[in-house]
Design a protein around this motif. Structure first.
Motif, PDB file in Angstrom:
ATOM      1  N   ASN A 152       1.940   5.695   2.252  1.00  0.00           N
ATOM      2  CA  ASN A 152       0.840   6.296   1.477  1.00  0.00           C
ATOM      3  C   ASN A 152      -0.223   6.928   2.365  1.00  0.00           C
ATOM      4  O   ASN A 152      -0.862   7.892   1.979  1.00  0.00           O
ATOM      5  CB  ASN A 152       0.187   5.262   0.555  1.00  0.00           C
ATOM      6  N   GLU A 153      -0.427   6.358   3.541  1.00  0.00           N
ATOM      7  CA  GLU A 153      -1.426   6.891   4.473  1.00  0.00           C
ATOM      8  C   GLU A 153      -0.885   8.064   5.282  1.00  0.00           C
ATOM      9  O   GLU A 153      -1.637   8.706   6.004  1.00  0.00           O
ATOM     10  CB  GLU A 153      -1.907   5.790   5.419  1.00  0.00           C
ATOM     11  N   GLY A 154       0.434   8.312   5.202  1.00  0.00           N
ATOM     12  CA  GLY A 154       1.027   9.409   5.968  1.00  0.00           C
ATOM     13  C   GLY A 154       1.622   8.973   7.293  1.00  0.00           C
ATOM     14  O   GLY A 154       2.008   9.793   8.113  1.00  0.00           O
ATOM     15  N   GLY A 155       1.714   7.671   7.523  1.00  0.00           N
ATOM     16  CA  GLY A 155       2.304   7.150   8.742  1.00  0.00           C
ATOM     17  C   GLY A 155       1.472   6.041   9.348  1.00  0.00           C
ATOM     18  O   GLY A 155       0.359   5.753   8.897  1.00  0.00           O
ATOM     19  N   LEU A 156       2.002   5.424  10.383  1.00  0.00           N
ATOM     20  CA  LEU A 156       1.369   4.255  10.982  1.00  0.00           C
ATOM     21  C   LEU A 156       0.041   4.582  11.658  1.00  0.00           C
ATOM     22  O   LEU A 156      -0.928   3.840  11.505  1.00  0.00           O
ATOM     23  CB  LEU A 156       2.329   3.598  11.981  1.00  0.00           C
ATOM     24  N   VAL A 157      -0.033   5.681  12.401  1.00  0.00           N
ATOM     25  CA  VAL A 157      -1.285   6.021  13.080  1.00  0.00           C
ATOM     26  C   VAL A 157      -2.393   6.251  12.061  1.00  0.00           C
ATOM     27  O   VAL A 157      -3.505   5.730  12.201  1.00  0.00           O
ATOM     28  CB  VAL A 157      -1.099   7.247  14.005  1.00  0.00           C
ATOM     29  N   TYR A 159      -2.526   5.078   9.050  1.00  0.00           N
ATOM     30  CA  TYR A 159      -2.823   3.792   8.416  1.00  0.00           C
ATOM     31  C   TYR A 159      -3.760   2.960   9.293  1.00  0.00           C
ATOM     32  O   TYR A 159      -4.768   2.435   8.820  1.00  0.00           O
ATOM     33  CB  TYR A 159      -1.528   3.024   8.138  1.00  0.00           C
ATOM     34  N   LEU A 160      -3.419   2.842  10.568  1.00  0.00           N
ATOM     35  CA  LEU A 160      -4.245   2.040  11.470  1.00  0.00           C
ATOM     36  C   LEU A 160      -5.641   2.638  11.634  1.00  0.00           C
ATOM     37  O   LEU A 160      -6.631   1.907  11.697  1.00  0.00           O
ATOM     38  CB  LEU A 160      -3.560   1.899  12.828  1.00  0.00           C
ATOM     39  N   THR A 161      -5.721   3.953  11.674  1.00  0.00           N
ATOM     40  CA  THR A 161      -7.023   4.618  11.802  1.00  0.00           C
ATOM     41  C   THR A 161      -7.897   4.340  10.585  1.00  0.00           C
ATOM     42  O   THR A 161      -9.082   4.019  10.723  1.00  0.00           O
ATOM     43  CB  THR A 161      -6.828   6.140  11.976  1.00  0.00           C
ATOM     44  N   SER A 162      -7.315   4.419   9.398  1.00  0.00           N
ATOM     45  CA  SER A 162      -8.121   4.229   8.190  1.00  0.00           C
ATOM     46  C   SER A 162      -8.434   2.757   7.902  1.00  0.00           C
ATOM     47  O   SER A 162      -9.324   2.462   7.119  1.00  0.00           O
ATOM     48  CB  SER A 162      -7.463   4.884   6.983  1.00  0.00           C
ATOM     49  N   HIS A 163      -7.727   1.848   8.538  1.00  0.00           N
ATOM     50  CA  HIS A 163      -7.943   0.412   8.309  1.00  0.00           C
ATOM     51  C   HIS A 163      -8.450  -0.304   9.555  1.00  0.00           C
ATOM     52  O   HIS A 163      -8.414  -1.535   9.613  1.00  0.00           O
ATOM     53  CB  HIS A 163      -6.646  -0.241   7.828  1.00  0.00           C
ATOM     54  N   LYS A 164      -8.969   0.430  10.529  1.00  0.00           N
ATOM     55  CA  LYS A 164      -9.368  -0.184  11.796  1.00  0.00           C
ATOM     56  C   LYS A 164     -10.458  -1.235  11.642  1.00  0.00           C
ATOM     57  O   LYS A 164     -10.518  -2.191  12.401  1.00  0.00           O
ATOM     58  CB  LYS A 164      -9.773   0.881  12.809  1.00  0.00           C
ATOM     59  N   ASP A 165     -11.306  -1.084  10.626  1.00  0.00           N
ATOM     60  CA  ASP A 165     -12.372  -2.067  10.441  1.00  0.00           C
ATOM     61  C   ASP A 165     -11.859  -3.390   9.854  1.00  0.00           C
ATOM     62  O   ASP A 165     -12.587  -4.372   9.849  1.00  0.00           O
ATOM     63  CB  ASP A 165     -13.455  -1.482   9.520  1.00  0.00           C
ATOM     64  N   GLU A 166     -10.615  -3.382   9.368  1.00  0.00           N
ATOM     65  CA  GLU A 166     -10.042  -4.590   8.783  1.00  0.00           C
ATOM     66  C   GLU A 166      -9.387  -5.485   9.822  1.00  0.00           C
ATOM     67  O   GLU A 166      -8.997  -6.599   9.511  1.00  0.00           O
ATOM     68  CB  GLU A 166      -9.002  -4.199   7.728  1.00  0.00           C
ATOM     69  N   TRP A 167      -9.235  -5.002  11.036  1.00  0.00           N
ATOM     70  CA  TRP A 167      -8.526  -5.772  12.058  1.00  0.00           C
ATOM     71  C   TRP A 167      -9.480  -6.581  12.804  1.00  0.00           C
ATOM     72  O   TRP A 167     -10.081  -6.780  13.566  1.00  0.00           O
ATOM     73  CB  TRP A 167      -7.700  -4.859  12.971  1.00  0.00           C
TER      74      TRP A 167
END
Length: 167
Positions: A152-157, A159-167
């Protein structure tokens, strides 16, 4: 990305390797749209001219075998392929496809159930592929929710970029 995909099929056989998907002489290319111009060149040089956005590649066993190059999945995604559905995948192609945001679905019986040009309706969450041309329906193991989120995010990079604050 929608949880349902629909598109016309382009059918390829067993052991479609990454050199057939994108010949090695194009590995120096870095622009994804240029790489896409060579999608499936080793089998059908006119594929990029014929494929339409959302079309579905159907393969047999061991789709994407060969080298570990990302170019194969990049070419298919950026030429407009909406998903690749195959009997089985080479492990590295499968991971590259998901990481780049291209659905790769293992569906037993798909090679026999589909003719080139058939229209498929795919339910990513429900694990169903319906051949709208023939009415035949097949099942596959649904993608886990984390993989759907990556797609849904268009790929892993992305996804990780848009969810970086969750890690």
């Amino acid at each position: 990305m929608n949880i349902r995909l629909e598109g016309m099929t382009w059918k390829f056989g067993d052991d479609v390797n990454t050199d057939l998907i994108v010949p090695g002489k194009y590995l120096e290319l870095v622009d994804y749209n240029e790489i896409a111009l060579h999608a499936m060149e080793g089998i059908d040089p006119d594929f990029p001219k014929k494929v339409r956005k959302g079309d579905i590649v159907v393969g047999g066993r061991n789709f994407g075998c060969g080298s570990s190059r990302e170019h194969a999945a990049i070419a298919l995604k950026h030429v407009g392929v909406g998903a690749v559905v195959a009997e089985s995948f080479a492990r590295i192609f499968y991971r590259n496809a998901i990481n780049l945001g291209l659905p790769a679905l293992e569906c037993p019986g798909i090679a026999e159930a589909v003719r080139e040009g058939d229209v498929l309706d795919i339910d990513l969450i429900g694990g169903k592929v319906k051949n709208k041309t023939t009415g035949r329906e097949l099942s596959f193991v649904p993608l886990p929710s984390f993989m759907v989120a990556i797609l849904n995010e268009g790929g892993l990079v992305a996804y990780l970029t848009s969810h970086k604050d969750e890690w």
